[in-house]
Write an enzyme that holds these catalytic residues in place. Structure first.
Site, PDB file in Angstrom:
ATOM      1  N   ARG A 257      21.585  17.737 -55.169  1.00 52.72           N
ATOM      2  CA  ARG A 257      21.119  17.415 -53.829  1.00 52.72           C
ATOM      3  C   ARG A 257      20.173  16.218 -53.769  1.00 52.72           C
ATOM      4  O   ARG A 257      19.215  16.132 -54.544  1.00 52.72           O
ATOM      5  CB  ARG A 257      20.414  18.619 -53.206  1.00 52.72           C
ATOM      6  CG  ARG A 257      20.081  18.396 -51.729  1.00 52.72           C
ATOM      7  CD  ARG A 257      19.373  19.560 -51.106  1.00 52.72           C
ATOM      8  NE  ARG A 257      19.267  19.366 -49.662  1.00 52.72           N
ATOM      9  CZ  ARG A 257      18.466  20.036 -48.859  1.00 52.72           C
ATOM     10  NH1 ARG A 257      17.696  20.978 -49.362  1.00 52.72           N
ATOM     11  NH2 ARG A 257      18.430  19.799 -47.575  1.00 52.72           N
TER      12      ARG A 257
ATOM     13  N   ASN B 171      28.978  16.378 -49.533  1.00 48.40           N
ATOM     14  CA  ASN B 171      28.270  15.147 -49.857  1.00 48.40           C
ATOM     15  C   ASN B 171      28.341  14.258 -48.630  1.00 48.40           C
ATOM     16  O   ASN B 171      29.419  14.036 -48.080  1.00 48.40           O
ATOM     17  CB  ASN B 171      28.944  14.457 -51.056  1.00 48.40           C
ATOM     18  CG  ASN B 171      28.509  13.013 -51.207  1.00 48.40           C
ATOM     19  OD1 ASN B 171      27.357  12.672 -50.933  1.00 48.40           O
ATOM     20  ND2 ASN B 171      29.427  12.154 -51.630  1.00 48.40           N
ATOM     21  N   GLY B 172      27.195  13.762 -48.173  1.00 52.39           N
ATOM     22  CA  GLY B 172      27.209  12.854 -47.031  1.00 52.39           C
ATOM     23  C   GLY B 172      26.446  13.419 -45.860  1.00 52.39           C
ATOM     24  O   GLY B 172      25.514  14.220 -46.016  1.00 52.39           O
ATOM     25  N   GLU B 173      26.840  13.006 -44.671  1.00 51.30           N
ATOM     26  CA  GLU B 173      26.145  13.429 -43.468  1.00 51.30           C
ATOM     27  C   GLU B 173      27.127  13.509 -42.307  1.00 51.30           C
ATOM     28  O   GLU B 173      27.938  12.604 -42.110  1.00 51.30           O
ATOM     29  CB  GLU B 173      25.018  12.439 -43.135  1.00 51.30           C
ATOM     30  CG  GLU B 173      24.125  12.904 -42.005  1.00 51.30           C
ATOM     31  CD  GLU B 173      22.895  12.022 -41.835  1.00 51.30           C
ATOM     32  OE1 GLU B 173      22.178  12.210 -40.834  1.00 51.30           O
ATOM     33  OE2 GLU B 173      22.658  11.143 -42.692  1.00 51.30           O
TER      34      GLU B 173
ATOM     35  N   SER C  99      17.853  15.257 -50.822  1.00 49.90           N
ATOM     36  CA  SER C  99      17.406  15.873 -49.568  1.00 49.90           C
ATOM     37  C   SER C  99      17.140  14.807 -48.510  1.00 49.90           C
ATOM     38  O   SER C  99      16.285  13.934 -48.699  1.00 49.90           O
ATOM     39  CB  SER C  99      16.132  16.691 -49.808  1.00 49.90           C
ATOM     40  OG  SER C  99      16.371  17.702 -50.758  1.00 49.90           O
ATOM     41  N   ILE C 100      17.852  14.900 -47.390  1.00 52.20           N
ATOM     42  CA  ILE C 100      17.679  13.966 -46.277  1.00 52.20           C
ATOM     43  C   ILE C 100      17.449  14.720 -44.975  1.00 52.20           C
ATOM     44  O   ILE C 100      16.613  14.348 -44.158  1.00 52.20           O
ATOM     45  CB  ILE C 100      18.904  13.036 -46.166  1.00 52.20           C
ATOM     46  CG1 ILE C 100      18.947  12.100 -47.380  1.00 52.20           C
ATOM     47  CG2 ILE C 100      18.865  12.219 -44.876  1.00 52.20           C
ATOM     48  CD1 ILE C 100      20.130  11.186 -47.414  1.00 52.20           C
ATOM     49  N   ILE C 101      18.224  15.789 -44.764  1.00 51.19           N
ATOM     50  CA  ILE C 101      18.069  16.627 -43.573  1.00 51.19           C
ATOM     51  C   ILE C 101      17.732  18.039 -44.011  1.00 51.19           C
ATOM     52  O   ILE C 101      18.332  18.562 -44.959  1.00 51.19           O
ATOM     53  CB  ILE C 101      19.360  16.609 -42.732  1.00 51.19           C
ATOM     54  CG1 ILE C 101      19.572  15.216 -42.132  1.00 51.19           C
ATOM     55  CG2 ILE C 101      19.325  17.646 -41.627  1.00 51.19           C
ATOM     56  CD1 ILE C 101      20.852  15.069 -41.345  1.00 51.19           C
TER      57      ILE C 101
ATOM     58  N   CYS D  64      23.926  12.729 -52.748  1.00 53.16           N
ATOM     59  CA  CYS D  64      24.426  14.023 -53.214  1.00 53.16           C
ATOM     60  C   CYS D  64      25.660  13.882 -54.092  1.00 53.16           C
ATOM     61  O   CYS D  64      26.364  12.876 -54.077  1.00 53.16           O
ATOM     62  CB  CYS D  64      24.725  14.957 -52.051  1.00 53.16           C
ATOM     63  SG  CYS D  64      23.294  15.422 -51.078  1.00 53.16           S
TER      64      CYS D  64
ATOM     65  N   ASP E 129      23.068  19.773 -41.539  1.00 49.78           N
ATOM     66  CA  ASP E 129      24.140  19.222 -40.717  1.00 49.78           C
ATOM     67  C   ASP E 129      25.492  19.827 -41.084  1.00 49.78           C
ATOM     68  O   ASP E 129      26.461  19.675 -40.334  1.00 49.78           O
ATOM     69  CB  ASP E 129      24.199  17.689 -40.849  1.00 49.78           C
ATOM     70  CG  ASP E 129      24.238  17.225 -42.298  1.00 49.78           C
ATOM     71  OD1 ASP E 129      23.453  17.742 -43.115  1.00 49.78           O
ATOM     72  OD2 ASP E 129      25.032  16.337 -42.627  1.00 49.78           O
TER      73      ASP E 129
END
Length: 317
Positions: free
Chosen positions: A43, A66-68, A45-47, A2, A90
């Site tokens: 974006r 940006n990140g998780e 897309s991961i989650i 991201c 998240d």
């Protein structure tokens, strides 16, 4: 992972900035121009692949990140937020937690992240994770404060001159990067790892830095070697476990060294299916090539091992 960009309390749109960061977010770009802020997100897309698009609005506030945030599941359960959530992002629990606790909520986060949050209380925050894994840069404009995941956003948008500062440039050549908050670009600085800033009227009005490690306590560590090994094993396994929170497939870079072999071992322990792993080897005389070591680890752990070859033509292209 991201890209974010924005201008707070300014008269400039963040669209030219985010267009310089589309390589970080190939799944789409969103820009929101609103009174007092222009916010943009590229974006990956991961989650929550369908929802969770940013800027994200909840609990009267707005966030782009940006990140998780790894412990969003635990925070949702701990504070009973499940009924309030409209997405599986998240970052959404952070907005609800901020509504309850204000900036104290930032200290509850575990993960790798950089974000801008505008609360329902009207206060605006920029924050970066304590280990400094995710980048965040800021630049004061004549009117407003700009921020972005990479300095190139300021350059491509015409906000920063294409010039270099000599001392930081020398550090970058010597060490591979500049040290501390300095960058090679005039007027552009990076937030320190763990830094939390409040922004008002286009300027940073307060700063604090959250340490990556807890303060030394009085509890004594076990002196028995096996107890220490067991404790380290449990900590590493927990870290690898929360890193697996994803709605897309993931794999492992395997060099054959101690670090990646340890992570591969833990992933294999936590999965029934073979873990996918990638190793890049160098096709050149005298090159340091670790494919042999990596293959031995992959066979021992029954990994789904993929070998990538990198030659001189690859280098020049």
């Amino acid at each position: 992972m991201c890209g974010i960009a924005g201008v707070l309390d300014g008269e400039v749109s963040a669209r030219p900035m985010i267009e310089a960061l589309t390589h970080r977010g190939p799944d789409g770009v969103r820009v929101e121009d609103r009174p007092g802020a222009s916010l943009a997100h590229a974006r990956l897309s991961i989650i929550d692949l369908e929802g969770g698009w940013q800027p994200l609005h909840a609990a009267g506030g707005t966030v782009i990140g940006n990140g998780e945030i790894y412990n969003y599941v635990e925070l949702t359960e701990q504070f009973g937020l499940a009924g309030d959530l409209a997405t599986g992002s998240d970052f959404e629990p952070l907005l609800h937690l901020y509504e309850k606790e204000g900036p104290a909520a930032f200290r509850r986060l575990r993960g790798m992240y950089a974000f801008c949050l505008i609360g329902a209380d009207g206060r605006t925050w920029l924050a970066r994770d304590p280990f400094g894994i995710k980048p965040l840069y800021v630049m004061e404009l004549e009117t407003g404060l700009a921020f972005a995941s990479q300095p190139r956003a300021f350059l491509d948008a015409g906000l920063a001159p294409r010039a270099m500062r000599e001392a930081p440039a020398r550090a970058r050549l010597a060490f591979g990067d500049t040290l501390g908050e300095e960058t090679i670009f005039p007027g552009v600085r990076r937030l320190a790892p763990g830094e939390i800033c409040e922004v008002a009227d286009g300027r940073i009005v307060s700063r604090e830095v959250r340490s990556a490690l807890p303060a030394p306590g009085v509890r004594r560590a076990p002196t028995d070697e096996q107890a220490l090994i067991g404790q380290l094993d449990a900590v590493l396994e927990d870290s690898v476990r929360v890193h697996q929170r994803s709605d897309v497939p993931y794999g492992l870079f395997l060099s054959g060294g101690i670090d990646s072999a340890a992570v591969a071992t833990l992933l294999a322990r936590l999965h029934e299916r073979p873990v996918t792993a990638f190793t890049c080897g160098f096709e050149a005389p005298g090159a340091r090539d670790e494919r042999g070591q990596a293959e031995r680890v992959a066979r021992a752990l029954d990994l789904d091992w993929r070998e990538i070859r990198f030659g001189e033509e690859d280098f020049w292209s």
